[in-house]
Design a protein around this motif. Structure first.
Motif, short mmCIF file in Angstrom:
data_model
loop_
_atom_site.label_atom_id
_atom_site.label_comp_id
_atom_site.label_asym_id
_atom_site.label_seq_id
_atom_site.Cartn_x
_atom_site.Cartn_y
_atom_site.Cartn_z
N ILE A 103 0.85 -1.19 0.00
CA ILE A 103 0.00 0.00 0.00
C ILE A 103 0.89 1.24 0.00
CG2 ILE A 103 -1.74 1.28 1.34
CD1 ILE A 103 -2.77 -1.39 0.20
N VAL A 104 0.53 2.22 -0.82
CA VAL A 104 1.24 3.49 -0.84
C VAL A 104 0.52 4.47 0.08
CG1 VAL A 104 2.05 5.40 -2.28
CG2 VAL A 104 1.88 3.09 -3.25
N ALA A 105 1.17 4.88 1.12
CA ALA A 105 0.64 5.90 2.03
C ALA A 105 1.81 6.38 2.88
CB ALA A 105 -0.48 5.33 2.90
N PRO A 106 2.75 7.10 2.25
CA PRO A 106 4.06 7.37 2.87
C PRO A 106 3.98 8.07 4.23
CG PRO A 106 3.81 8.54 0.75
CD PRO A 106 2.67 7.60 0.86
N GLN A 107 2.94 8.90 4.45
CA GLN A 107 2.89 9.61 5.72
C GLN A 107 1.99 8.94 6.76
OE1 GLN A 107 2.30 12.35 2.91
NE2 GLN A 107 4.46 11.83 2.69
N ALA A 108 1.49 7.74 6.45
CA ALA A 108 0.57 7.08 7.38
C ALA A 108 1.31 6.61 8.63
CB ALA A 108 -0.12 5.91 6.71
N GLN A 109 0.58 6.48 9.74
CA GLN A 109 1.14 5.99 11.00
C GLN A 109 1.00 4.49 11.12
OE1 GLN A 109 2.58 8.55 13.00
NE2 GLN A 109 2.14 9.40 10.99
N LEU A 124 -8.75 -2.41 4.32
CA LEU A 124 -7.58 -1.85 5.00
C LEU A 124 -8.03 -1.02 6.19
CD1 LEU A 124 -5.74 -0.35 1.86
CD2 LEU A 124 -5.46 -2.65 2.82
N ILE A 184 -6.39 2.22 7.82
CA ILE A 184 -5.30 3.19 7.68
C ILE A 184 -5.51 4.29 8.70
CG2 ILE A 184 -4.17 4.83 6.11
CD1 ILE A 184 -5.24 3.16 3.81
N PHE A 224 -10.74 1.62 4.70
CA PHE A 224 -10.67 1.94 3.27
C PHE A 224 -10.47 0.67 2.48
CE2 PHE A 224 -9.22 5.60 5.65
CZ PHE A 224 -10.02 6.60 5.14
N ASN A 225 -10.71 0.77 1.16
CA ASN A 225 -10.43 -0.38 0.31
C ASN A 225 -9.01 -0.30 -0.23
OD1 ASN A 225 -12.83 -1.78 0.56
ND2 ASN A 225 -13.84 -0.55 -1.00
N PRO A 228 -6.61 0.01 -3.02
CA PRO A 228 -6.77 0.53 -4.40
C PRO A 228 -6.27 -0.44 -5.46
CG PRO A 228 -5.05 1.73 -3.21
CD PRO A 228 -5.69 0.82 -2.22
N ILE A 274 -4.83 10.32 1.26
CA ILE A 274 -4.69 10.16 2.70
C ILE A 274 -3.23 9.88 2.99
CG2 ILE A 274 -5.38 8.81 4.73
CD1 ILE A 274 -7.92 8.11 3.22
N ASP A 275 -2.60 10.78 3.70
CA ASP A 275 -1.18 10.60 4.06
C ASP A 275 -0.33 10.22 2.85
OD1 ASP A 275 -1.74 11.25 6.65
OD2 ASP A 275 -1.85 9.19 7.37
N GLY A 276 -0.64 10.85 1.72
CA GLY A 276 0.18 10.64 0.53
C GLY A 276 -0.24 9.48 -0.36
N GLY A 277 -1.25 8.72 0.05
CA GLY A 277 -1.73 7.59 -0.77
C GLY A 277 -3.09 7.90 -1.37
N THR A 278 -3.39 7.24 -2.49
CA THR A 278 -4.66 7.44 -3.20
C THR A 278 -5.66 6.35 -2.81
OG1 THR A 278 -3.49 8.40 -5.07
CG2 THR A 278 -5.71 7.55 -5.49
N PHE A 279 -6.79 6.77 -2.28
CA PHE A 279 -7.83 5.81 -1.86
C PHE A 279 -9.19 6.32 -2.29
CE2 PHE A 279 -4.27 5.47 1.03
CZ PHE A 279 -4.01 4.11 0.99
N ARG A 329 -8.88 3.14 -13.32
CA ARG A 329 -9.10 2.58 -11.98
C ARG A 329 -10.54 2.85 -11.54
NH1 ARG A 329 -8.74 6.28 -7.79
NH2 ARG A 329 -8.25 4.57 -6.38
#
Lengths: 386, 386
Positions: A57-63, A102, A104, A109-110, A112, B104-109, B122
């Motif tokens: 999953i791409v979400a670089p700033q997620a915790q 997911l 997050i 969320f789903n 992607p 969200i935090d840099g990711g696409t959802f 998509r």
């Protein structure tokens, strides 16, 4: 699903035997491939030949990012140096289709990467673990039937309601031929798209028909959650509103607008889980309309039901009951298991009483669509025998 | 879409006139309602009577949440005390359907509140801004046609391909009647589901037919991105593979499996955006097969095209070209605008040359589905006139 793995791991931790865990769990093979349910061009999620699933999953700033699959607490992903969150399930998943989502940073969320499927009253992510028997629901070079979206008028709900109708490959060839009909219901939180999307029932039928293993018939699928249970539980379930839609509105519409055989011997009803409960209730009350009954992980019919329903033995040509083996294991292990009594004992008792009663168990599958794909594959050839 | 609002705001900031901004922008009315495209039971996103959209997302530990709608940079949501992220677009959105997604935090959802629609290669979130003319694509108590999913064999791509076929309400009543056919293409990044899901073309046809405004005909929709352009751009577009699927495989299949009128006067092709480009190329090369042409935000046919295509004037019964007004504004403002020359000038020149040429502009809409819903509503009644 992965209880065994968790139990082994827990045992290992408790006895301090990390080596035990390492030897008991086979090495994960690095032959991961994109799931067949991925969106076009998406590399993740992936599944390996053992059934392990890997997510990215791409979400670089997620915790925090986790996936609801892969054991009781799901699978926590770890942020790699490239900023991607990645993780592999702790154990192999069962063969077939699984819903997941997911979490997050505390939100749902789903993924992607994957297609979505309606379950749990929402569109969820889906992943497919290749099964040893996947050939029976594969898209093959055989003649294909159609899945027709219809909008039928419903006075009781003051709207046009949607249904899908599977018509077999020869339906539009011989315009004088008429067909039996199976009304087929989804489970709680799903809708009328489930049997085609998750269940691949159209492909199962195409393949069965191509091999001459089943009579061609129509399958009608509509939404079965017409009352307050939608976002509550099943406790206060009232069959009334849905029975009105199905029996008084949809069946007459189908018989008027498709080339059906509209007599009782040529009409069946089946459903999975909640849809089995609906099937059981509606057919027992309407044996003048239905001759074949299928309950897929959705209860069973007891000798008492037969005794309480006048004319049952004469009118009912088939009672088919099925479960995934893990559902029965759960029961033996003290879990919830099948509702409405022991389904195998009930099936045996009906057979003893001279009723055409078939009990089927899908090996190594749970309360999931692989059990129901296999069940419909077993059920269809038994329908509408002359 | 919200260029005007942005310009006003920028002007206000530059001149230091915050009051100007406040007086120029109307107060936001607090009459927000859930979008009609929300998933069952979901309260957000919402739209108000002015076309403002409001989003609410649960992700309590997220660092940043934004929505791709509502001006050039999208709309940044703000975390409220209850942990929900909430935000309203800076200005009203155009009427009709819009794709969007969350960052969200840099990711696409996708927004878990809404249904998904295939666009940009998509499944994206969708939101519907009620339009003053939404009646023509509303679900009404009229007889409804069907949307039939078919799987047709394609030798050139070695698989069974999916198409959807709209059949009008009377298709299954009189089994001797045969129908003209419109082949209708989606845009870049979309697929064969777009015209029904986003475009509501089946409801538009049901309503037109119920009012006696159009001849009933079939509409066939299949996937038009068969080559390498899928995840690249349109630069290296080669019509060959798709033309083979459409002309050599799908058309013969439809004519063999549906009750069609299969002669040239009874076959039309239209498409939106990239689908218009495909329509233009394929029809000009196959005027023995197509008599009616529709290009929706997808170029136009010039007098040179006519001169370069032998038999054009005799064979082509209609050239319909349409755009959303904002696309033409963009052109005047130096933006990309329509490709392939001035569409209005081309349409006028064709008319002058004695060709049945119709040019339509959808008021106050952009390169979006509201333009195409309106276009098909204008186009359908012009087709297959005796």
């Amino acid at each position: 699903m992965n209880h065994k793995v968790i139990v082994i791991l827990l045992a290992a931790v408790i006895t301090g035997g990390i080596c035990l865990a390492q030897t008991d769990r086979p090495a994960i093979k690095e032959d991961f491939k994109p799931s067949t349910l991925n969106q076009p061009g998406q590399e993740y999620p992936q599944v390996n030949s053992q059934g392990y699933a890997r997510f990215r999953i791409v979400a670089p700033q997620a915790q925090s990012v986790s996936v609801s699959l892969g054991g009781r607490g799901g699978t926590s992903l770890t942020k790699a140096e490239d900023g991607f969150w990645i993780g592999t399930t702790a154990g192999p998943l069962d063969e077939g289709f699984h819903y997941y989502h997911l979490t997050i940073d505390g939100g749902t969320f789903n993924d992607p990467g994957t297609l979505n499927f309606y379950g749990s009253t929402r569109w969820e992510s889906g992943i497919e673990v290749p099964a040893h028997d996947q050939d029976f629901y594969a898209l093959k070079g055989v003649p294909h039937g159609r899945v027709q979206q219809i909008l039928f008028p419903s006075k009781s709900t003051s709207t046009s309601r949607r249904a899908f109708v599977y018509t077999p490959p020869d339906y539009d060839k011989d315009l004088t031929k008429r067909y039996p009909v199976l009304y087929l219901q989804h489970g709680w939180g799903e809708d009328e798209t489930a049997w085609s999307n998750q269940g691949r029932v159209n492909l199962i039928m195409d393949n069965l028909i191509a091999e001459g293993k089943t009579k061609p018939f129509l399958i009608v699928m509509t939404y079965g959650m017409t009352n307050e249970i939608r976002f509550g539980g099943l406790r206060n379930f009232d069959i009334g509103p849905f029975q009105t839609v199905l029996v008084d509105e949809l069946i007459p519409y189908i018989d008027a607008n498709f080339r059906t055989l509209s007599d009782q011997p040529n009409r069946a009803m089946a459903g999975l889980s909640m849809g089995g409960m609906e099937t059981r209730t509606i057919t027992l009350k309407n044996l003048d309309k239905f001759s074949h009954i299928g309950l897929l992980s959705g209860g069973s019919i007891s000798p008492e039901d037969v005794n309480d329903t006048p004319g049952f033995k004469e009118k009912v040509k088939l009672v088919f009951v099925s479960y995934g083996s893990r559902e029965l294991e759960n029961r033996r292990g003290g879990g919830r298991g099948p509702f409405g009594g022991d389904p195998k004992a009930n099936a045996d008792a009906l057979k003893q009483a001279g009723i055409n009663s078939v009990f089927y168990v899908s090996a190594d599958t749970a309360h999931e669509f692989q059990s129901w794909r296999r069940s419909i594959y077993q059920f269809a050839p038994l329908l509408f025998k002359d």
